[in-house]
Design a protein around this motif. Structure first.
Motif, PDB file in Angstrom:
ATOM      1  N   ALA A  48       0.787  -1.229   0.000  1.00 21.85           N
ATOM      2  CA  ALA A  48       0.000   0.000   0.000  1.00 21.85           C
ATOM      3  C   ALA A  48       0.818   1.277   0.000  1.00 21.85           C
ATOM      4  N   GLY A  49       2.125   1.206   0.217  1.00 19.77           N
ATOM      5  CA  GLY A  49       2.897   2.438   0.333  1.00 19.77           C
ATOM      6  C   GLY A  49       2.403   3.237   1.522  1.00 19.77           C
ATOM      7  N   ASP A  50       2.163   4.531   1.333  1.00 20.95           N
ATOM      8  CA  ASP A  50       1.614   5.347   2.421  1.00 20.95           C
ATOM      9  C   ASP A  50       0.098   5.506   2.289  1.00 20.95           C
ATOM     10  N   GLY A  51      -0.500   4.748   1.362  1.00 22.06           N
ATOM     11  CA  GLY A  51      -1.950   4.739   1.230  1.00 22.06           C
ATOM     12  C   GLY A  51      -2.544   5.973   0.577  1.00 22.06           C
ATOM     13  N   ARG A  52      -1.718   6.770  -0.101  1.00 22.55           N
ATOM     14  CA  ARG A  52      -2.215   8.043  -0.620  1.00 22.55           C
ATOM     15  C   ARG A  52      -3.283   7.865  -1.691  1.00 22.55           C
ATOM     16  N   ASP A  53      -3.311   6.724  -2.378  1.00 24.93           N
ATOM     17  CA  ASP A  53      -4.347   6.534  -3.394  1.00 24.93           C
ATOM     18  C   ASP A  53      -5.727   6.391  -2.751  1.00 24.93           C
ATOM     19  N   LEU A  54      -5.861   5.466  -1.803  1.00 24.47           N
ATOM     20  CA  LEU A  54      -7.145   5.282  -1.128  1.00 24.47           C
ATOM     21  C   LEU A  54      -7.468   6.445  -0.197  1.00 24.47           C
ATOM     22  N   LEU A  55      -6.525   6.828   0.651  1.00 24.19           N
ATOM     23  CA  LEU A  55      -6.797   7.869   1.648  1.00 24.19           C
ATOM     24  C   LEU A  55      -7.057   9.220   0.993  1.00 24.19           C
ATOM     25  N   GLY A  56      -6.347   9.513  -0.089  1.00 23.80           N
ATOM     26  CA  GLY A  56      -6.589  10.760  -0.800  1.00 23.80           C
ATOM     27  C   GLY A  56      -7.975  10.803  -1.421  1.00 23.80           C
ATOM     28  N   THR A  57      -8.486   9.646  -1.823  1.00 23.33           N
ATOM     29  CA  THR A  57      -9.839   9.573  -2.366  1.00 23.33           C
ATOM     30  C   THR A  57     -10.874   9.754  -1.265  1.00 23.33           C
ATOM     31  N   LEU A  58     -10.653   9.091  -0.135  1.00 23.00           N
ATOM     32  CA  LEU A  58     -11.623   9.140   0.958  1.00 23.00           C
ATOM     33  C   LEU A  58     -11.721  10.523   1.589  1.00 23.00           C
ATOM     34  N   GLU A  73       1.693  -2.924   4.216  1.00 18.70           N
ATOM     35  CA  GLU A  73       2.937  -2.350   3.685  1.00 18.70           C
ATOM     36  C   GLU A  73       4.079  -2.730   4.622  1.00 18.70           C
ATOM     37  N   ILE A  74       5.217  -3.091   4.038  1.00 24.89           N
ATOM     38  CA  ILE A  74       6.336  -3.578   4.843  1.00 24.89           C
ATOM     39  C   ILE A  74       7.255  -2.460   5.348  1.00 24.89           C
ATOM     40  N   ASN A  75       7.241  -1.297   4.693  1.00 24.66           N
ATOM     41  CA  ASN A  75       8.124  -0.199   5.094  1.00 24.66           C
ATOM     42  C   ASN A  75       7.508   0.560   6.268  1.00 24.66           C
ATOM     43  N   PRO A  76       8.141   0.559   7.438  1.00 21.54           N
ATOM     44  CA  PRO A  76       7.524   1.166   8.622  1.00 21.54           C
ATOM     45  C   PRO A  76       7.335   2.677   8.519  1.00 21.54           C
ATOM     46  N   GLN A  77       8.209   3.355   7.792  1.00 18.88           N
ATOM     47  CA  GLN A  77       8.062   4.813   7.662  1.00 18.88           C
ATOM     48  C   GLN A  77       6.856   5.174   6.809  1.00 18.88           C
ATOM     49  N   LEU A  78       6.627   4.388   5.756  1.00 20.90           N
ATOM     50  CA  LEU A  78       5.438   4.629   4.937  1.00 20.90           C
ATOM     51  C   LEU A  78       4.169   4.327   5.723  1.00 20.90           C
ATOM     52  N   VAL A  79       4.211   3.276   6.522  1.00 24.53           N
ATOM     53  CA  VAL A  79       3.056   2.938   7.361  1.00 24.53           C
ATOM     54  C   VAL A  79       2.776   4.062   8.359  1.00 24.53           C
ATOM     55  N   ARG A  81       3.410   7.234   7.986  1.00 21.02           N
ATOM     56  CA  ARG A  81       2.769   8.312   7.224  1.00 21.02           C
ATOM     57  C   ARG A  81       1.282   8.008   7.014  1.00 21.02           C
ATOM     58  N   GLY A  82       1.017   6.787   6.600  1.00 20.45           N
ATOM     59  CA  GLY A  82      -0.360   6.406   6.320  1.00 20.45           C
ATOM     60  C   GLY A  82      -1.243   6.471   7.542  1.00 20.45           C
ATOM     61  N   ARG A  83      -0.727   5.993   8.664  1.00 21.76           N
ATOM     62  CA  ARG A  83      -1.518   6.027   9.899  1.00 21.76           C
ATOM     63  C   ARG A  83      -1.817   7.467  10.324  1.00 21.76           C
ATOM     64  N   ALA A  84      -0.869   8.370  10.101  1.00 23.37           N
ATOM     65  CA  ALA A  84      -1.112   9.780  10.421  1.00 23.37           C
ATOM     66  C   ALA A  84      -2.233  10.341   9.545  1.00 23.37           C
ATOM     67  N   ILE A  95     -10.265   1.919   9.434  1.00 22.98           N
ATOM     68  CA  ILE A  95      -9.161   1.621   8.516  1.00 22.98           C
ATOM     69  C   ILE A  95      -7.934   1.241   9.334  1.00 22.98           C
ATOM     70  N   GLU A  96      -7.365   0.085   9.017  1.00 21.80           N
ATOM     71  CA  GLU A  96      -6.149  -0.352   9.712  1.00 21.80           C
ATOM     72  C   GLU A  96      -4.998  -0.465   8.729  1.00 21.80           C
ATOM     73  N   PHE A  97      -3.828  -0.061   9.200  1.00 27.60           N
ATOM     74  CA  PHE A  97      -2.615  -0.109   8.390  1.00 27.60           C
ATOM     75  C   PHE A  97      -1.692  -1.141   9.027  1.00 27.60           C
ATOM     76  N   ILE A  98      -1.467  -2.247   8.330  1.00 27.90           N
ATOM     77  CA  ILE A  98      -0.636  -3.331   8.837  1.00 27.90           C
ATOM     78  C   ILE A  98       0.798  -3.137   8.360  1.00 27.90           C
ATOM     79  N   ASN A  99       1.739  -3.095   9.280  1.00 27.99           N
ATOM     80  CA  ASN A  99       3.158  -3.075   8.921  1.00 27.99           C
ATOM     81  C   ASN A  99       3.625  -4.522   8.815  1.00 27.99           C
TER      82      ASN A  99
END
Length: 218
Positions: A48-58, A73-79, A81-84, A95-99
């Motif tokens: 998912a990266g930082d989720g900007r595609d879904l979160l930006g739409t929502l 998403e496996i990258n903790p820094q991107l996760v 960002r997404g959680r923020a 919405i849950e963001f799994i690292n």
């Protein structure tokens, strides 16, 4: 060239083809939300990266409160960002963001079968067509019958790789709803609908092998 996936995602600030790709992906997510029946809309996002595609739409979609999503998403820094972003949208309860490793089927248990499956930025990071076929076969675990599947595939060296994806999808029980190339002409974005049966258990624990590296991503 980016040395890691965090740097790669920062290219959205400067790269026209990525900005155009993101715009089309968000358009397809919005269409899928609009076309979903009343009630809860289950979404999963793979790598998912930082989720900007879904979160930006929502952020501006009227059905945001209907969405229950899991992003992996496996990258903790991107996760992080997404959680923020999820917190800022007031959607933390749904919405849950799994690292974790997005290739492992157990990371989706409890969130599938989904109404919308986002597999963007993945197909160009698979080793070969056999691996693509493997992932498409395992999408029947993530997708309910009628699910929307949103995907991307870059082109390189004059080869339209997205055409191979479209053919494989047709052969795997997916109906094409829409397909667009970015204005730069080197990035394909597809919206398909799964017409097969959902598999209650995955064909294998590892859904695919992600073999790409950031500085060669397509």
């Amino acid at each position: 060239m980016p040395k890691d996936w965090l740097e790669w995602h920062d290219l959205y600030n400067t790269e026209p083809k990525l900005q155009q790709r993101l715009q089309i992906v968000r358009e397809y997510i919005s269409h899928s939300l609009d076309a979903s029946p009343p009630g809860i809309i289950r979404v999963v996002s793979v790598c998912a990266g930082d989720g900007r595609d879904l979160l930006g739409t929502l952020a501006s979609h009227p059905r945001a409160k209907d969405v229950h999503a899991r992003l992996v998403e496996i990258n903790p820094q991107l996760v992080e960002r997404g959680r923020a972003s999820i917190e800022s949208l007031g959607l933390a309860q749904q919405i849950e963001f799994i690292n974790g490793d997005a290739t492992i089927s157990s990371n989706y248990v409890g969130a599938v079968p989904a109404d919308i499956v986002i597999v963007c930025g993945i197909f160009g990071n698979l080793a070969d067509e056999a691996e693509l076929n493997r992932l498409l076969g395992n999408l029947s675990f993530l997708s309910k019958q009628g699910a929307f599947v949103i995907w991307t595939r870059g082109h390189s060296n004059g080869i339209p790789y997205s055409e191979t994806v479209r053919r494989f999808l047709r052969e795997s029980g997916f109906e094409e709803v829409n397909f667009k190339l970015t204005a730069t002409g080197d990035m394909g974005v597809g919206l398909h609908r799964y017409r097969g049966e959902n598999l209650p258990t995955p064909k294998e624990q590892q859904l695919f092998v992600f073999s790409g590296v950031a500085n060669k991503a397509r």
